[in-house]
Scaffold this motif. Sequence first.
Motif, PDB file in Angstrom:
ATOM      1  N   ALA A   3       0.762  -1.188  -0.019  1.00 30.79           N
ATOM      2  CA  ALA A   3       0.008  -0.006   0.155  1.00 30.79           C
ATOM      3  C   ALA A   3       0.862   1.246   0.148  1.00 30.79           C
ATOM      4  CB  ALA A   3      -0.921  -0.017   1.206  1.00 30.79           C
ATOM      5  N   ALA A   4       2.114   1.325   0.608  1.00 34.56           N
ATOM      6  CA  ALA A   4       3.069   2.320   0.595  1.00 34.56           C
ATOM      7  C   ALA A   4       3.543   2.611  -0.867  1.00 34.56           C
ATOM      8  CB  ALA A   4       4.170   1.980   1.681  1.00 34.56           C
ATOM      9  N   HIS A   5       3.305   1.828  -1.746  1.00 36.39           N
ATOM     10  CA  HIS A   5       4.081   1.931  -2.966  1.00 36.39           C
ATOM     11  C   HIS A   5       3.130   2.482  -3.883  1.00 36.39           C
ATOM     12  CE1 HIS A   5       7.263  -0.917  -1.823  1.00 36.39           C
ATOM     13  NE2 HIS A   5       8.122   0.391  -2.127  1.00 36.39           N
ATOM     14  N   ARG A   6       1.730   2.302  -3.738  1.00 38.36           N
ATOM     15  CA  ARG A   6       0.663   2.919  -4.497  1.00 38.36           C
ATOM     16  C   ARG A   6       0.464   4.366  -4.642  1.00 38.36           C
ATOM     17  NH1 ARG A   6      -3.897  -1.433  -2.070  1.00 38.36           N
ATOM     18  NH2 ARG A   6      -2.953  -3.227  -3.257  1.00 38.36           N
ATOM     19  N   PRO A   7       0.619   5.253  -3.663  1.00 37.65           N
ATOM     20  CA  PRO A   7       0.392   6.480  -3.787  1.00 37.65           C
ATOM     21  C   PRO A   7       1.911   7.024  -4.741  1.00 37.65           C
ATOM     22  CG  PRO A   7       0.248   5.999  -1.618  1.00 37.65           C
ATOM     23  CD  PRO A   7       0.670   4.698  -2.296  1.00 37.65           C
ATOM     24  N   ALA A   8       3.077   6.329  -4.351  1.00 40.77           N
ATOM     25  CA  ALA A   8       4.233   6.918  -5.049  1.00 40.77           C
ATOM     26  C   ALA A   8       3.905   6.679  -6.792  1.00 40.77           C
ATOM     27  CB  ALA A   8       5.500   6.352  -4.704  1.00 40.77           C
ATOM     28  N   ARG A   9       3.338   5.464  -7.191  1.00 39.58           N
ATOM     29  CA  ARG A   9       3.289   4.974  -8.462  1.00 39.58           C
ATOM     30  C   ARG A   9       1.986   5.842  -8.982  1.00 39.58           C
ATOM     31  NH1 ARG A   9       1.577  -1.087 -10.612  1.00 39.58           N
ATOM     32  NH2 ARG A   9       1.636  -0.363 -13.002  1.00 39.58           N
ATOM     33  N   ARG A  12       3.562   9.447 -10.028  1.00 36.84           N
ATOM     34  CA  ARG A  12       4.463   9.334 -10.892  1.00 36.84           C
ATOM     35  C   ARG A  12       3.323   9.172 -12.372  1.00 36.84           C
ATOM     36  NH1 ARG A  12       7.799   5.985  -7.858  1.00 36.84           N
ATOM     37  NH2 ARG A  12       6.802   4.026  -8.793  1.00 36.84           N
ATOM     38  N   LEU A  13       2.346   8.577 -12.307  1.00 36.42           N
ATOM     39  CA  LEU A  13       1.414   8.435 -13.348  1.00 36.42           C
ATOM     40  C   LEU A  13       0.923   9.739 -13.405  1.00 36.42           C
ATOM     41  CD1 LEU A  13      -0.036   6.850 -15.463  1.00 36.42           C
ATOM     42  CD2 LEU A  13      -1.656   6.186 -13.745  1.00 36.42           C
ATOM     43  N   HIS A  14       0.358  10.484 -12.557  1.00 36.58           N
ATOM     44  CA  HIS A  14       0.072  11.861 -12.767  1.00 36.58           C
ATOM     45  C   HIS A  14       0.782  12.639 -13.580  1.00 36.58           C
ATOM     46  CE1 HIS A  14      -3.582  10.850  -9.530  1.00 36.58           C
ATOM     47  NE2 HIS A  14      -3.713  10.274 -10.722  1.00 36.58           N
ATOM     48  N   THR A  15       2.242  12.514 -12.838  1.00 39.37           N
ATOM     49  CA  THR A  15       2.956  13.545 -13.679  1.00 39.37           C
ATOM     50  C   THR A  15       3.337  13.233 -14.844  1.00 39.37           C
ATOM     51  OG1 THR A  15       4.134  13.631 -11.303  1.00 39.37           O
ATOM     52  CG2 THR A  15       5.531  14.419 -13.299  1.00 39.37           C
ATOM     53  N   ALA A  16       3.359  11.818 -15.328  1.00 35.34           N
ATOM     54  CA  ALA A  16       3.534  11.528 -16.861  1.00 35.34           C
ATOM     55  C   ALA A  16       2.327  12.018 -17.462  1.00 35.34           C
ATOM     56  CB  ALA A  16       3.897  10.109 -16.738  1.00 35.34           C
ATOM     57  N   LEU A  21       0.456  16.088 -21.537  1.00 34.86           N
ATOM     58  CA  LEU A  21      -0.601  16.937 -21.817  1.00 34.86           C
ATOM     59  C   LEU A  21       0.007  18.258 -22.300  1.00 34.86           C
ATOM     60  CD1 LEU A  21      -3.729  15.999 -19.563  1.00 34.86           C
ATOM     61  CD2 LEU A  21      -3.532  15.451 -22.093  1.00 34.86           C
ATOM     62  N   THR A  22       0.842  18.634 -21.283  1.00 33.34           N
ATOM     63  CA  THR A  22       1.807  19.842 -21.648  1.00 33.34           C
ATOM     64  C   THR A  22       2.435  20.077 -22.966  1.00 33.34           C
ATOM     65  OG1 THR A  22       2.152  20.052 -19.041  1.00 33.34           O
ATOM     66  CG2 THR A  22       3.459  21.561 -20.496  1.00 33.34           C
ATOM     67  N   ALA A  23       3.137  18.903 -23.070  1.00 34.21           N
ATOM     68  CA  ALA A  23       3.752  18.861 -24.318  1.00 34.21           C
ATOM     69  C   ALA A  23       2.953  18.987 -25.597  1.00 34.21           C
ATOM     70  CB  ALA A  23       4.674  17.350 -24.617  1.00 34.21           C
TER      71      ALA A  23
END
Length: 277
Positions: A3-9, A12-16, A21-23
């Motif tokens: 469960a600790a790794h899910r927020p980090a993943r 990263r998905l949201h950042t990608a 979208l910015t590009a």
Amino acid sequence: MTAAHRPARRSRLHTAIGLLLTAVMLFPVYWMLNVSLTPQQDMRKSPPDLLPLHPTFEGYRAVLDDQLPYLGTSLLIGLGTVALTLLLAAPAGYALAKLRPPGGGALGLFLLIAQMIPGIVMAMGFYGILLDLGLLNSWWGLIIADSTIAVPFGVMIFTAFMSGIPGELIAASRIDGAGAFRTFWSIVLPVSRNALVTVSLFSFLWAWSDFVFANTLDGGGDRRPITLGIYHYIGNNNQEWNAIMATAVVASLPAAVLLVLAQRYVAAGVTAGAVKD
């Protein structure tokens, strides 16, 4: 996966997704810059170069030769619109926020409705007014017309921001003998810096990018803004795309620089009054 790794993943998905979208949104800007540096003989190359492999600055030299007067006129109109907007909107916002005049609520509603009127409708009305006043094809006429778009917005921003100024500060200035104007000039305006920058920036950008008023009210004048300069340049030189795109790049620079420099003040100014203590 813990469960600790899910927020980090997920982060990263949201950042990608955000970067993608910015590009996509910035690609037209990049392509405009790329074409402005592309030699004329490579314009119809298929497939086109994604990078300016043989850059040329001929287009930018054409901008300096042909478009510099238009840029100067747009700068003059933009600064004049800012000055007139602040002159009218700041005192009006102060009056609505702190002096509470009769009919203030109705005036606020009227300003909101004024924001919804299509620009072309206002341009037709201004054409008759400026024709009677002899201000057609003049930069003064465009300053007045552009200010009608900026002033209602400015009044609403100033009203929201100045409503949050503590009443004790106003009362203290009056106890010291300051009248309404002295209080406004010496107390209210200095603490309204964020609102001043926000209104000034948007007023300048509206005037700088205006085409409807410019094309309707200054189509035959000697001092035309840059939007008309680009429009007529495309019509007269529809094969010289590097010069056209170079003009667009140069015309976009003031807006981009102002937005970068003023973003902190704008963020504070547009959210003024949204949260009450």
